[in-house]
Design an enzyme around this catalytic site. Structure first.
Site, PDB file in Angstrom:
ATOM      1  N   ARG A  17      -5.985  -2.489  -4.998  1.00  0.00           N
ATOM      2  CA  ARG A  17      -5.620  -2.994  -6.335  1.00  0.00           C
ATOM      3  C   ARG A  17      -5.565  -4.516  -6.364  1.00  0.00           C
ATOM      4  O   ARG A  17      -6.012  -5.141  -7.321  1.00  0.00           O
ATOM      5  CB  ARG A  17      -4.281  -2.427  -6.792  1.00  0.00           C
ATOM      6  CG  ARG A  17      -4.349  -0.949  -7.174  1.00  0.00           C
ATOM      7  CD  ARG A  17      -3.005  -0.412  -7.555  1.00  0.00           C
ATOM      8  NE  ARG A  17      -2.103  -0.561  -6.410  1.00  0.00           N
ATOM      9  CZ  ARG A  17      -0.785  -0.528  -6.491  1.00  0.00           C
ATOM     10  NH1 ARG A  17      -0.185  -0.380  -7.646  1.00  0.00           N
ATOM     11  NH2 ARG A  17      -0.045  -0.641  -5.413  1.00  0.00           N
ATOM     12  N   ASN A  35      -2.791   2.744  -9.627  1.00  0.00           N
ATOM     13  CA  ASN A  35      -2.914   3.971  -8.844  1.00  0.00           C
ATOM     14  C   ASN A  35      -2.611   5.166  -9.745  1.00  0.00           C
ATOM     15  O   ASN A  35      -1.732   5.101 -10.604  1.00  0.00           O
ATOM     16  CB  ASN A  35      -1.931   3.980  -7.680  1.00  0.00           C
ATOM     17  CG  ASN A  35      -2.342   3.073  -6.546  1.00  0.00           C
ATOM     18  OD1 ASN A  35      -3.475   2.613  -6.470  1.00  0.00           O
ATOM     19  ND2 ASN A  35      -1.414   2.799  -5.651  1.00  0.00           N
TER      20      ASN A  35
END
Length: 90
Positions: A17, A35
């Site tokens: 990320r 996520n």
């Protein structure tokens, strides 16, 4: 152009990320990365077609710790609210 990606593979717990956020900032892309409970990562990216094409190549390549196995891709017409930055959502 607005691109929504769902990325499958080893993409959680490997810094993916934050890698995506850094690439997005360099390419002047707004949106988010987060996520999902199923182990995948969702990315919403808004920019011009050229930047998004470059961005997608980085999404597929990953950060060296990640391994992308599959991607679902959708092009969206519009967003519910305006996005002016790129953030990591939790």
């Amino acid at each position: 152009m607005i691109l929504k990606l769902k990325v499958y593979g080893r993409v959680q717990g490997v810094g993916y990320r934050y890698f995506i956020k850094n690439i997005a900032l360099k390419l002047n892309i707004s949106g988010y990365v987060k996520n999902l409970p199923d182990g995948s990562v969702e990315i919403l990216a808004k920019s011009d077609e050229k930047n998004l094409s470059s961005f997608k190549a980085f999404v597929i390549k990953g950060n060296g710790f990640s391994r992308v196995e599959d991607i679902e891709e959708k092009i969206l017409d519009k967003l519910e609210n305006n996005i002016n930055e790129f953030v990591v959502k939790y």
